[in-house]
Motif scaffolding. Structure first.
Motif, PDB file in Angstrom:
ATOM      1  N   VAL A  56     -10.860   9.782   8.323  1.00 58.40           N
ATOM      2  CA  VAL A  56     -11.116   8.849   7.228  1.00 58.40           C
ATOM      3  C   VAL A  56     -11.914   7.649   7.723  1.00 58.40           C
ATOM      4  N   TRP A  60     -11.789   2.367   4.395  1.00 57.25           N
ATOM      5  CA  TRP A  60     -10.691   2.636   3.461  1.00 57.25           C
ATOM      6  C   TRP A  60      -9.509   1.705   3.662  1.00 57.25           C
ATOM      7  N   HIS A  63      -8.733  -0.628   0.788  1.00 57.90           N
ATOM      8  CA  HIS A  63      -8.414  -0.122  -0.546  1.00 57.90           C
ATOM      9  C   HIS A  63      -6.905  -0.118  -0.786  1.00 57.90           C
ATOM     10  N   GLU A  65      -5.036   1.784  -2.558  1.00 58.04           N
ATOM     11  CA  GLU A  65      -4.431   3.113  -2.509  1.00 58.04           C
ATOM     12  C   GLU A  65      -4.116   3.511  -1.066  1.00 58.04           C
ATOM     13  N   PHE A  66      -5.048   3.230  -0.166  1.00 56.73           N
ATOM     14  CA  PHE A  66      -4.829   3.586   1.229  1.00 56.73           C
ATOM     15  C   PHE A  66      -3.813   2.652   1.868  1.00 56.73           C
ATOM     16  N   GLN A  67      -3.818   1.392   1.478  1.00 49.85           N
ATOM     17  CA  GLN A  67      -2.824   0.451   1.991  1.00 49.85           C
ATOM     18  C   GLN A  67      -1.417   0.892   1.591  1.00 49.85           C
ATOM     19  N   PHE A  94      -2.183  13.183  -0.989  1.00 52.92           N
ATOM     20  CA  PHE A  94      -3.143  12.467  -0.151  1.00 52.92           C
ATOM     21  C   PHE A  94      -4.571  12.699  -0.654  1.00 52.92           C
ATOM     22  N   THR A  98      -6.950   9.783  -2.069  1.00 55.30           N
ATOM     23  CA  THR A  98      -8.200   9.475  -1.379  1.00 55.30           C
ATOM     24  C   THR A  98      -9.431   9.805  -2.224  1.00 55.30           C
ATOM     25  N   ILE A 101     -10.547   6.793  -3.915  1.00 52.67           N
ATOM     26  CA  ILE A 101     -11.214   5.817  -3.057  1.00 52.67           C
ATOM     27  C   ILE A 101     -12.699   6.127  -2.932  1.00 52.67           C
TER      28      ILE A 101
END
Length: 102
Positions: A56, A60, A63, A65-67, A94, A98, A101
């Motif tokens: 990745v 990211w 972001h 969502e990733f956090q 996942f 992602t 993102i």
């Protein structure tokens, strides 16, 4: 209370920087770069029951969502392990998160 949250975020940021330094391709070959296939500015994460490896982009990290995934990883595994970042969720979840993102 705000001081505690601030210190907690600083500790999390320091831990994350340490993992990224170890696993990212910013420097030379890293210990998490098993196959030497991690492009510059990326890092591997391991996802799902079988710990499937995904590469990745470092971008990211900003972001939400990733956090969220990183917070779950910290709660489940902490940041003190050698394998890199392991994301504790189903691989389809996942991929869905992602995809938002990208």
């Amino acid at each position: 209370m705000a001081v505690g949250k601030s210190q907690n975020r600083q500790t999390q940021a320091a831990s994350l920087k340490q993992i990224l330094r170890k696993c990212s391709s910013f420097g030379k070959r890293s210990s998490c770069d098993e196959g030497g296939d991690v492009p510059r500015g990326h890092f591997p994460v391991y996802v799902g029951e079988n710990r499937r490896r995904h590469i990745v982009p470092i971008a990211w990290l900003g972001h939400p969502e990733f956090q969220y995934l990183l917070r779950r990883a910290e709660e489940e595994y902490g940041f003190n392990h050698d394998m890199g970042i392991t994301i504790p969720c189903d691989e389809r979840v996942f991929q869905t998160l992602t995809s938002m993102i990208r």
